[in-house]
Design a protein around this motif. Structure first.
Motif, mmCIF file in Angstrom:
data_model
loop_
_atom_site.group_PDB
_atom_site.id
_atom_site.type_symbol
_atom_site.label_atom_id
_atom_site.label_comp_id
_atom_site.label_asym_id
_atom_site.label_seq_id
_atom_site.Cartn_x
_atom_site.Cartn_y
_atom_site.Cartn_z
ATOM 1 N N UNK A 277 0.862 -1.195 0.000
ATOM 2 C CA UNK A 277 0.000 0.000 0.000
ATOM 3 C C UNK A 277 0.889 1.232 0.000
ATOM 4 N N UNK A 278 0.535 2.225 -0.788
ATOM 5 C CA UNK A 278 1.415 3.374 -0.984
ATOM 6 C C UNK A 278 1.273 4.450 0.089
ATOM 7 N N UNK A 279 0.066 4.695 0.531
ATOM 8 C CA UNK A 279 -0.154 5.800 1.453
ATOM 9 C C UNK A 279 -0.688 5.307 2.798
ATOM 10 N N UNK A 280 -0.149 5.875 3.868
ATOM 11 C CA UNK A 280 -0.566 5.508 5.226
ATOM 12 C C UNK A 280 -0.852 6.779 6.017
ATOM 13 N N UNK A 281 -2.048 6.848 6.560
ATOM 14 C CA UNK A 281 -2.387 7.995 7.403
ATOM 15 C C UNK A 281 -2.681 7.579 8.842
ATOM 16 N N UNK A 282 -3.224 6.369 9.028
ATOM 17 C CA UNK A 282 -3.522 5.869 10.379
ATOM 18 C C UNK A 282 -3.118 4.399 10.500
ATOM 19 N N UNK A 283 -2.379 4.094 11.562
ATOM 20 C CA UNK A 283 -1.886 2.734 11.809
ATOM 21 C C UNK A 283 -2.220 2.366 13.252
ATOM 22 N N UNK A 284 -2.678 1.141 13.461
ATOM 23 C CA UNK A 284 -2.956 0.654 14.816
ATOM 24 C C UNK A 284 -2.121 -0.587 15.097
ATOM 25 N N UNK A 285 -1.499 -0.622 16.265
ATOM 26 C CA UNK A 285 -0.743 -1.794 16.722
ATOM 27 C C UNK A 285 -1.429 -2.315 17.972
ATOM 28 N N UNK A 286 -1.859 -3.571 17.943
ATOM 29 C CA UNK A 286 -2.542 -4.180 19.086
ATOM 30 C C UNK A 286 -1.518 -4.959 19.905
#
Length: 507
Positions: A277-286
């Protein structure tokens, strides 16, 4: 006569506190799982049954307050010695036998005798309180109700106060003191020699037992403490390559390790997601731990907002104190992973699940079809799902991995696997990645794209280009049926001793 109801209340209270604390005492020895809870509950029920029978026989033979006093003194001594037996039970937990048998034996060794003595109290109290034959039913019910009420309050206080604010050792010693108080209430020594003995032996016994029960010191240990969820340690050790490592140990598992020279580990898998995926605005790590994954993601995807979902606020606090911070901010949300997504309204470009809390304890509710579907609902278009598990890819130790993969494929048709062991049959960290995009990017395309990225060649070497055919014994895990302990059984059986030896070599 009402004093016996107070004593029944305190006895039920103390027993339940000890029983709930038992699972925390076993966790650093054998991990925390349904097996440990089953062994503890079974041990306490067995001990109580034996104690009820013995106590009834003894109090019938000699109905005296001195007999009841002896019962309580026996409970006091056996309870006070629990932390000591736990500390020196390593030889038993390291026996090369079936894991379930090992857990039961350790549970018997530490908790059976106190449970037997607790069991003697109930018939002793009944003997004195049931003198009025006409009201036997009411009086027996009153003793039972007082005992149960104490157990209920003990349950709440243990879960919501004692463990988090006092720790398991102090909690058990406090319950021993409660039982000694009950002994004095039942039959307070009236002779001068008896009073002197109590005044001297009581603090002496607690001093000796308390000192011997303190966890072994180690020059490697930077921090040790207990939270509502884990026994937490931070330690500085050397890696196999000779690099300095800082470890975060939760219960019985090396949860996180950080080192400048150790980049060939799964927390450094982060560049691969930029190929999918090219664009990242929100990432969650559980699962936070030391937050290494979150920090790596925040530094690499600097325009994205990274949120770490950690269930234990104390782990988050320890991470901030003892581990390096990211150059970019990482938001921490204190919550269970499933509950977080139940309430979440945001769309994430990447969700990385890394919530193992011990070698033999798997957060099964984060491996099920329903959990995957819930997370998928929180992903943006072409969003990525990733999970770290511990298993083998093939062979007798692989059934858990195969079941997790089969389950993920029900939700995410495009899957990729990265393995961090020397062979596919080895129990190791495995990162499974799933997407629901229309076009599947091949493993070859991913490897080609990684060539120009940090640690790209190392990551490419971990990609599994051909996944062995899934066994017919593998399952689709659901909230209704996710027998992760059974699926992990062969892996635990074949690797527990080696894991224990590694753990013992550091502590």
């Amino acid at each position: 006569m009402y004093i016996y109801l107070l004593i029944a209340f305190l006895s039920g209270f103390s027993l339940m506190v000890v029983e709930l604390t038992a699972s925390r005492i076993l966790a650093p020895l054998l991990g925390s799982s349904v097996y440990t809870w089953t062994a503890v509950i079974g041990t306490v029920l067995l001990g109580m049954s034996i104690g009820n029978m013995l106590g009834g026989i003894l109090i019938d033979r000699r109905k005296s307050k001195k007999t009841l006093f002896i019962f309580f003194v026996a409970v006091f001594l056996s309870t006070a010695l629990i932390p000591l037996w736990a500390r020196y039970s390593g030889w038993l937990s390291s026996l090369d036998i079936n894991l379930i048998v090992r857990i039961i034996l350790v549970s018997f060794f530490i908790f059976l005798l106190p449970s037997v003595f607790y069991g003697t109290i109930y018939p002793g109290l009944l003997k004195f309180y049931l003198e009025d034959v006409e009201n036997t039913g009411r009086r027996a019910g009153s003793v039972s109700a007082a005992w149960s009420l104490g157990s209920i309050i003990g349950t709440f206080l243990t879960g919501f106060f004692f463990i988090g604010f006092m720790g398991s050792t102090k909690t058990v010693l406090l319950m021993a003191a409660v039982m000694f108080f009950c002994a004095l209430v039942v039959d307070f020594p009236r002779k001068k020699t008896g009073l002197v003995s109590v005044a001297i032996l009581m603090p002496l016994a607690f001093s000796i037992i308390g000192a011997l029960s303190i966890p072994k010191n180690s020059e490697k240990l930077v921090y040790f403490g207990e939270s509502d969820y884990y026994a937490i340690k931070v330690a500085d050790v050397k890696s196999v390559k000779g690099n300095d490592l800082r470890l975060l140990i939760l219960d019985f598992d090396f949860h996180s390790m950080e080192s400048e020279g150790e980049i060939d580990t799964y927390p450094h898998v982060y560049p691969i997601f930029s190929i999918l995926k090219r664009e990242f605005s929100d990432i969650a790590v559980i699962g936070g731990g030391s937050n290494l994954i979150s920090k790596n993601l925040a530094d690499f995807y600097s325009d994205a907002k990274v949120s770490t979902v950690e269930i234990d606020p104390e782990v988050s606090r320890i991470s901030d104190i003892y581990f390096k911070k990211s150059s970019n901010p990482v938001e921490t949300v204190i919550s269970d992973g499933r509950m977080f997504f139940e309430k979440n309204e945001k769309k994430f470009d990447l969700v990385f699940v890394d919530a193992y809390n011990s070698f033999i304890s798997v957060p099964w509710h984060l491996t099920t079809l329903e959990s995957n579907e819930l997370i998928k609902g929180s992903l943006s278009e072409d969003g990525i799902f990733a999970i770290n598990i511990i298993s083998a890819v093939s062979g007798e130790n692989s059934l858990f991995f195969q079941s997790v993969l089969r389950t993920i494929r029900k939700t995410f048709p495009n899957t990729y696997v990265l393995h961090y062991g020397h062979s596919l049959e080895e129990v190791q960290n495995l990162v499974i990645i799933g997407t629901d995009s229309e076009r599947r990017i091949s493993e070859q395309e991913i490897a080609s794209g990684l060539e120009s990225l940090p640690n790209g060649n190392l990551i490419s070497a971990k990609i599994l280009h051909e996944i062995p055919e899934l066994s017919e014994k593998s399952l689709v895990l659901t909230d209704d049926f996710a027998p992760v302990e059974r699926l992990m059984g062969p892996a635990v059986k074949n690797n527990f001793k080696r894991h224990l030896e590694t753990y013992a070599s550091h502590f």
